[in-house]
Design a protein around this motif. Structure first.
Motif, mmCIF file in Angstrom:
data_model
loop_
_atom_site.group_PDB
_atom_site.id
_atom_site.type_symbol
_atom_site.label_atom_id
_atom_site.label_comp_id
_atom_site.label_asym_id
_atom_site.label_seq_id
_atom_site.Cartn_x
_atom_site.Cartn_y
_atom_site.Cartn_z
ATOM 1 N N GLU A 40 0.472 3.766 -16.366
ATOM 2 C CA GLU A 40 0.482 2.488 -15.699
ATOM 3 C C GLU A 40 1.166 2.287 -14.101
ATOM 4 O O GLU A 40 1.562 3.778 -13.556
ATOM 5 C CB GLU A 40 1.681 2.310 -16.529
ATOM 6 C CG GLU A 40 1.708 1.229 -18.147
ATOM 7 C CD GLU A 40 0.684 0.273 -18.549
ATOM 8 O OE1 GLU A 40 1.089 -0.298 -17.460
ATOM 9 O OE2 GLU A 40 0.284 0.334 -19.340
ATOM 10 N N LEU A 41 0.526 1.939 -13.677
ATOM 11 C CA LEU A 41 -0.029 1.787 -11.953
ATOM 12 C C LEU A 41 0.427 0.283 -11.370
ATOM 13 O O LEU A 41 0.627 -0.276 -12.247
ATOM 14 C CB LEU A 41 -0.880 2.568 -11.409
ATOM 15 C CG LEU A 41 -1.062 3.380 -11.374
ATOM 16 C CD1 LEU A 41 -2.166 4.576 -11.178
ATOM 17 C CD2 LEU A 41 0.147 4.825 -11.024
ATOM 18 N N ILE A 42 0.351 -0.011 -10.218
ATOM 19 C CA ILE A 42 0.373 -1.744 -9.443
ATOM 20 C C ILE A 42 -0.682 -1.043 -8.479
ATOM 21 O O ILE A 42 -1.052 -0.410 -8.068
ATOM 22 C CB ILE A 42 1.581 -1.529 -8.660
ATOM 23 C CG1 ILE A 42 2.617 -0.851 -7.676
ATOM 24 C CG2 ILE A 42 2.978 -1.961 -9.652
ATOM 25 C CD1 ILE A 42 3.874 -1.537 -6.986
ATOM 26 N N THR B 265 2.480 -8.145 -5.803
ATOM 27 C CA THR B 265 1.786 -6.538 -6.521
ATOM 28 C C THR B 265 1.057 -7.105 -8.402
ATOM 29 O O THR B 265 1.310 -8.424 -8.813
ATOM 30 C CB THR B 265 3.147 -5.818 -7.253
ATOM 31 O OG1 THR B 265 4.005 -6.731 -7.611
ATOM 32 C CG2 THR B 265 3.825 -5.087 -5.943
ATOM 33 N N SER C 99 1.925 8.043 -9.409
ATOM 34 C CA SER C 99 2.136 6.775 -7.976
ATOM 35 C C SER C 99 1.847 7.292 -6.651
ATOM 36 O O SER C 99 2.336 8.276 -6.499
ATOM 37 C CB SER C 99 3.381 5.676 -8.867
ATOM 38 O OG SER C 99 4.290 6.183 -8.371
ATOM 39 N N GLU D 61 3.115 5.331 -2.768
ATOM 40 C CA GLU D 61 3.497 3.266 -1.527
ATOM 41 C C GLU D 61 2.380 2.728 -1.470
ATOM 42 O O GLU D 61 1.287 3.688 -0.533
ATOM 43 C CB GLU D 61 4.731 3.644 -0.521
ATOM 44 C CG GLU D 61 5.814 5.053 -1.582
ATOM 45 C CD GLU D 61 7.216 4.373 -1.989
ATOM 46 O OE1 GLU D 61 7.213 2.842 -2.079
ATOM 47 O OE2 GLU D 61 7.443 4.360 -3.054
ATOM 48 N N LEU E 2 -5.164 -0.964 -5.127
ATOM 49 C CA LEU E 2 -4.325 0.843 -5.920
ATOM 50 C C LEU E 2 -3.353 1.224 -5.769
ATOM 51 O O LEU E 2 -4.077 2.279 -4.572
ATOM 52 C CB LEU E 2 -5.256 1.182 -7.422
ATOM 53 C CG LEU E 2 -4.496 2.148 -8.250
ATOM 54 C CD1 LEU E 2 -4.258 0.971 -9.440
ATOM 55 C CD2 LEU E 2 -6.227 2.648 -8.858
ATOM 56 N N CYS E 3 -1.968 1.827 -5.683
ATOM 57 C CA CYS E 3 -1.430 2.890 -5.409
ATOM 58 C C CYS E 3 -0.904 4.262 -6.345
ATOM 59 O O CYS E 3 -0.577 3.892 -7.177
ATOM 60 C CB CYS E 3 0.436 2.230 -5.445
ATOM 61 S SG CYS E 3 0.040 0.196 -4.110
ATOM 62 N N CYS E 4 -2.007 4.736 -6.086
ATOM 63 C CA CYS E 4 -2.464 5.753 -6.801
ATOM 64 C C CYS E 4 -2.392 7.197 -5.559
ATOM 65 O O CYS E 4 -2.786 7.296 -5.026
ATOM 66 C CB CYS E 4 -2.684 5.981 -8.031
ATOM 67 S SG CYS E 4 -4.696 5.739 -7.722
ATOM 68 N N GLN E 5 -1.880 8.143 -6.219
ATOM 69 C CA GLN E 5 -2.147 9.368 -5.004
ATOM 70 C C GLN E 5 -3.494 9.587 -4.744
ATOM 71 O O GLN E 5 -3.937 10.259 -3.375
ATOM 72 C CB GLN E 5 -1.262 10.252 -6.029
ATOM 73 C CG GLN E 5 -0.388 10.604 -5.614
ATOM 74 C CD GLN E 5 0.410 10.861 -4.551
ATOM 75 O OE1 GLN E 5 -0.012 11.136 -3.505
ATOM 76 N NE2 GLN E 5 1.219 9.936 -4.286
#
Length: 138
Positions: free
Chosen positions: A5-7, A15, A107, A109, A65-68
């Motif tokens: 689950e991500l935002i 968001t 996740s 920032e 998408l807020c992921c690495q």
């Protein structure tokens, strides 16, 4: 199958929750669901390429998408794409020494992430490669 689950962040810092189902097998697969829509499926040679396709779909809705894996300074090496199926990627830095590796689905920032195209440009600049006009994957 693993669930994540991500935002995603949109205009005016709104968001949106985004659900993923990750299949890490012979053929990498990713399913994504957001905003009450049906599941969308993505398959590719590795998970990073699946993630690029999913991010492009989100960007069509003005969402990042807020992921690495969406950071401009993160990109998997060829070996990571083959041996780890693109699940892990290096943080690109000019420092000599130990390489930092991140899970592309961890996740991040909102201030750390960018578009697929901006990530491609950052990776090309990092490796001092000429930019082509064709766009595409980083």
């Amino acid at each position: 199958m693993e669930s994540v689950e991500l935002i995603a962040v949109g205009p005016r810092s709104s968001t949106v929750p985004v659900s993923f189902e990750i299949t890490d097998g012979e053929e990498a697969g990713l399913r994504m669901k957001f905003s009450g829509r049906d599941w969308q499926s993505f398959t590719a040679s590795n998970l990073f390429r699946c993630l690029l396709s999913a991010r492009a779909e989100l960007e069509a809705e003005q969402l990042l998408l807020c992921c690495q894996g969406a950071r401009p300074d993160v990109f998997p090496s060829g070996m990571q794409q083959q041996m780890e199926n693109g699940r892990y990627a290096a943080v690109l830095s000019g420092s000599v020494g130990e390489e930092e590796v991140v899970d592309i689905f961890a996740s991040a920032e909102p201030s750390q992430v960018t578009s697929v195209e901006a990530q491609r440009v950052a990776v090309y600049h990092f490796f001092n490669l000429p930019l082509s006009d064709t766009g595409g994957d980083a």
